[in-house]
Write a protein that holds these residues in place. Structure first.
Motif, PDB file in Angstrom:
ATOM      1  N   UNK A   1      51.317  32.299  36.319  1.00 18.01           N
ATOM      2  CA  UNK A   1      50.113  33.121  36.439  1.00 18.01           C
ATOM      3  C   UNK A   1      50.102  34.281  35.447  1.00 18.01           C
ATOM      4  N   UNK A   2      51.267  34.657  34.970  1.00 18.66           N
ATOM      5  CA  UNK A   2      51.338  35.753  33.999  1.00 18.66           C
ATOM      6  C   UNK A   2      50.639  35.394  32.692  1.00 18.66           C
ATOM      7  N   UNK A   3      50.335  34.103  32.493  1.00 16.65           N
ATOM      8  CA  UNK A   3      49.613  33.664  31.298  1.00 16.65           C
ATOM      9  C   UNK A   3      48.112  33.927  31.407  1.00 16.65           C
ATOM     10  N   UNK A   4      47.641  34.198  32.608  1.00 20.87           N
ATOM     11  CA  UNK A   4      46.209  34.443  32.807  1.00 20.87           C
ATOM     12  C   UNK A   4      45.801  35.757  32.149  1.00 20.87           C
ATOM     13  N   UNK A   5      44.536  35.832  31.757  1.00 19.03           N
ATOM     14  CA  UNK A   5      44.009  37.044  31.124  1.00 19.03           C
ATOM     15  C   UNK A   5      43.206  37.906  32.100  1.00 19.03           C
ATOM     16  N   UNK A   6      42.823  37.308  33.228  1.00 21.67           N
ATOM     17  CA  UNK A   6      41.994  38.034  34.192  1.00 21.67           C
ATOM     18  C   UNK A   6      42.209  37.458  35.581  1.00 21.67           C
ATOM     19  N   UNK A   7      42.387  38.339  36.572  1.00 25.89           N
ATOM     20  CA  UNK A   7      42.483  37.930  37.969  1.00 25.89           C
ATOM     21  C   UNK A   7      41.209  38.358  38.686  1.00 25.89           C
ATOM     22  N   UNK A   8      40.517  37.390  39.249  1.00 24.73           N
ATOM     23  CA  UNK A   8      39.259  37.662  39.943  1.00 24.73           C
ATOM     24  C   UNK A   8      39.542  37.600  41.440  1.00 24.73           C
ATOM     25  N   UNK A   9      39.776  38.768  42.011  1.00 26.14           N
ATOM     26  CA  UNK A   9      40.186  38.835  43.413  1.00 26.14           C
ATOM     27  C   UNK A   9      40.062  40.264  43.919  1.00 26.14           C
ATOM     28  N   UNK A  10      40.253  40.410  45.204  1.00 26.13           N
ATOM     29  CA  UNK A  10      40.233  41.736  45.820  1.00 26.13           C
ATOM     30  C   UNK A  10      41.644  42.303  45.770  1.00 26.13           C
ATOM     31  N   UNK A  11      41.863  43.287  44.886  1.00 26.88           N
ATOM     32  CA  UNK A  11      43.224  43.802  44.700  1.00 26.88           C
ATOM     33  C   UNK A  11      43.650  44.802  45.769  1.00 26.88           C
ATOM     34  N   UNK A  12      42.850  44.931  46.827  1.00 25.02           N
ATOM     35  CA  UNK A  12      43.267  45.752  47.968  1.00 25.02           C
ATOM     36  C   UNK A  12      43.771  44.887  49.120  1.00 25.02           C
ATOM     37  N   UNK A  13      43.639  43.579  48.985  1.00 19.22           N
ATOM     38  CA  UNK A  13      44.030  42.670  50.057  1.00 19.22           C
ATOM     39  C   UNK A  13      45.552  42.517  50.125  1.00 19.22           C
ATOM     40  N   UNK A  14      46.080  42.291  51.322  1.00 16.24           N
ATOM     41  CA  UNK A  14      47.529  42.107  51.469  1.00 16.24           C
ATOM     42  C   UNK A  14      48.099  40.985  50.613  1.00 16.24           C
ATOM     43  N   UNK A  15      47.354  39.889  50.429  1.00 18.71           N
ATOM     44  CA  UNK A  15      47.906  38.782  49.656  1.00 18.71           C
ATOM     45  C   UNK A  15      48.154  39.194  48.206  1.00 18.71           C
ATOM     46  N   UNK A  16      47.313  40.093  47.659  1.00 18.72           N
ATOM     47  CA  UNK A  16      47.524  40.558  46.286  1.00 18.72           C
ATOM     48  C   UNK A  16      48.776  41.429  46.209  1.00 18.72           C
ATOM     49  N   UNK A  17      48.954  42.295  47.186  1.00 15.82           N
ATOM     50  CA  UNK A  17      50.162  43.125  47.207  1.00 15.82           C
ATOM     51  C   UNK A  17      51.415  42.262  47.319  1.00 15.82           C
ATOM     52  N   UNK A  18      51.327  41.213  48.116  1.00 14.92           N
ATOM     53  CA  UNK A  18      52.448  40.281  48.242  1.00 14.92           C
ATOM     54  C   UNK A  18      52.733  39.621  46.893  1.00 14.92           C
ATOM     55  N   UNK A  19      51.678  39.210  46.213  1.00 14.30           N
ATOM     56  CA  UNK A  19      51.820  38.533  44.923  1.00 14.30           C
ATOM     57  C   UNK A  19      52.502  39.414  43.884  1.00 14.30           C
ATOM     58  N   UNK A  20      51.996  40.638  43.715  1.00 14.72           N
ATOM     59  CA  UNK A  20      52.548  41.494  42.657  1.00 14.72           C
ATOM     60  C   UNK A  20      53.935  42.005  43.014  1.00 14.72           C
ATOM     61  N   UNK A  21      54.256  42.014  44.306  1.00 14.95           N
ATOM     62  CA  UNK A  21      55.614  42.367  44.703  1.00 14.95           C
ATOM     63  C   UNK A  21      56.583  41.242  44.348  1.00 14.95           C
ATOM     64  N   UNK A  22      56.130  40.015  44.531  1.00  9.17           N
ATOM     65  CA  UNK A  22      56.972  38.848  44.252  1.00  9.17           C
ATOM     66  C   UNK A  22      57.002  38.520  42.759  1.00  9.17           C
ATOM     67  N   UNK A  23      55.866  38.764  42.087  1.00  8.02           N
ATOM     68  CA  UNK A  23      55.755  38.470  40.654  1.00  8.02           C
ATOM     69  C   UNK A  23      55.233  39.726  39.944  1.00  8.02           C
ATOM     70  N   UNK A  24      56.108  40.682  39.646  1.00  6.17           N
ATOM     71  CA  UNK A  24      55.700  41.992  39.107  1.00  6.17           C
ATOM     72  C   UNK A  24      54.873  41.930  37.823  1.00  6.17           C
ATOM     73  N   UNK A  25      55.035  40.892  37.017  1.00  8.02           N
ATOM     74  CA  UNK A  25      54.285  40.799  35.763  1.00  8.02           C
ATOM     75  C   UNK A  25      52.780  40.729  35.998  1.00  8.02           C
ATOM     76  N   UNK A  26      52.382  40.307  37.202  1.00  4.60           N
ATOM     77  CA  UNK A  26      50.950  40.187  37.497  1.00  4.60           C
ATOM     78  C   UNK A  26      50.262  41.546  37.537  1.00  4.60           C
ATOM     79  N   UNK A  27      51.038  42.615  37.705  1.00  2.00           N
ATOM     80  CA  UNK A  27      50.458  43.958  37.715  1.00  2.00           C
ATOM     81  C   UNK A  27      49.822  44.299  36.377  1.00  2.00           C
ATOM     82  N   UNK A  28      50.253  43.625  35.321  1.00  2.00           N
ATOM     83  CA  UNK A  28      49.754  43.923  33.978  1.00  2.00           C
ATOM     84  C   UNK A  28      48.437  43.223  33.663  1.00  2.00           C
ATOM     85  N   UNK A  29      47.973  42.362  34.562  1.00  2.00           N
ATOM     86  CA  UNK A  29      46.740  41.612  34.314  1.00  2.00           C
ATOM     87  C   UNK A  29      45.561  42.338  34.956  1.00  2.00           C
ATOM     88  N   UNK A  30      44.487  42.483  34.202  1.00  2.50           N
ATOM     89  CA  UNK A  30      43.280  43.137  34.721  1.00  2.50           C
ATOM     90  C   UNK A  30      42.730  42.360  35.917  1.00  2.50           C
TER      91      UNK A  30
END
Length: 304
Positions: A122-151
């Motif tokens: 997923x770190x290859x993606x250029x844009x994440x279209x999602x609600x970044x306040x949702x728990x699943x997003x926090x879980x994702x970026x905690x497990x895969x920290x590189x995702x924090x760098x994607x808009x």
């Protein structure tokens, strides 16, 4: 004057009782296959068999299901387990009654042309279209920290369709079907497969309603279970009711309903919940800052 007072009180009493004869169920979104069992129960007459006149209310982004249910402005509601734990910590006294989705339908969707085959990719993606306040997003970026760098931008199907290097949140039985019908090949990554697997589409009510009207709650549970089991067997009536209210689903609701059985498979009774699932989820939510502390599990759920 006494007869006038008596007549007035009789009228007030009748109007108060009338407002309580309709049993309301507040959805967490617009009618979709994820709510199919409740519409099936309505159409099959299962609620009426229990003496319940049920009104299903459409939801949306502006509807606070949990608050409406806790305050008994709606008798029952639909929410997900992560949301349930979060609002209970904030003081809302609601209880889960039924968990149709034993596996979460939440997925991340990417274009088939995009070279993504795992969550690590997923770190290859250029844009994440999602609600970044949702728990699943926090879980994702905690497990895969590189995702924090994607808009990130809020949910937007049009942007996803245009941007081939984007990834979007969705449900496995919903958005992917829409895109494929439009001739846009997509693939999905299931969050349940990396350990984030809250019960979904929980039937809830307030703790007060359960204390005051336990028979009503039991009848709603049982009729809803019958509705879900019938919907999984033959969703025709439920789908007809849903598409009448939400015509945009007409082209793919049958396929959407057909994808539900694996998500609802239980190793016990249909819709049953287990304490260890909530405990695991709570630990995840504490780790990513959604919850401040371990929740009290008393009155958290009541299996049918």
């Amino acid at each position: 004057m006494n007869w006038l007072f008596g007549l007035t009180m009789l009228f007030i009493g009748c109007t108060q009782n009338a407002s309580d004869t309709v049993i309301s169920l507040q959805l967490n979104w617009t009618p979709e296959a994820e709510h199919g069992g409740y519409y099936q129960a309505l159409e099959e007459g299962y609620y009426k068999e229990e003496g319940l006149d049920v009104e299903i209310r459409s939801g949306g982004s502006g509807v606070r299901v949990e608050t409406e249910t806790a305050l008994q402005r709606s008798h029952f509601g639909i929410t997900n387990a992560d949301k349930l734990l979060s609002v209970r910590e904030k003081g809302l006294k609601i209880i889960a009654l039924l968990a149709p989705f034993q596996s979460s339908p939440r997925v991340l969707i990417h274009h088939k042309s995009n070279p993504i085959s795992s969550f690590e990719d997923l770190s290859k993606a250029k844009l994440l279209i999602l609600n970044n306040t949702k728990p699943f997003y926090r879980f994702l970026v905690n497990k895969y920290p590189k995702l924090k760098n994607i808009d990130t931008i809020p949910y937007n199907k049009a942007v996803f369709m245009e941007n081939k290097q984007s990834v979007m949140q969705g449900y496995v039985n919903a958005e992917p079907l829409v895109f494929n019908k439009k001739g846009l090949p997509v693939e999905v990554l299931k969050l349940s497969e990396i350990g984030f697997n809250p019960y979904a589409s929980l039937l809830i009510c307030s703790e007060d309603l359960l204390k005051e009207r336990p028979e009503l709650v039991q009848k709603m549970q049982q009729a809803s279970i019958k509705g879900w089991l019938k919907y999984l067997e033959d969703p025709t009536k439920g789908n007809k009711a849903i598409t009448k209210l939400n015509p945009s689903l007409t082209d793919h609701i049958t396929e959407s309903a057909n994808q539900l059985p694996p998500l609802m498979k239980s190793d016990s009774h249909f819709g049953d919940m287990k304490l260890e699932r909530f405990e695991e989820l709570a630990e995840q939510l504490i780790k990513v800052g959604v919850l401040e502390k371990k929740p009290a599990y008393d009155n958290l759920f009541l299996n049918p």
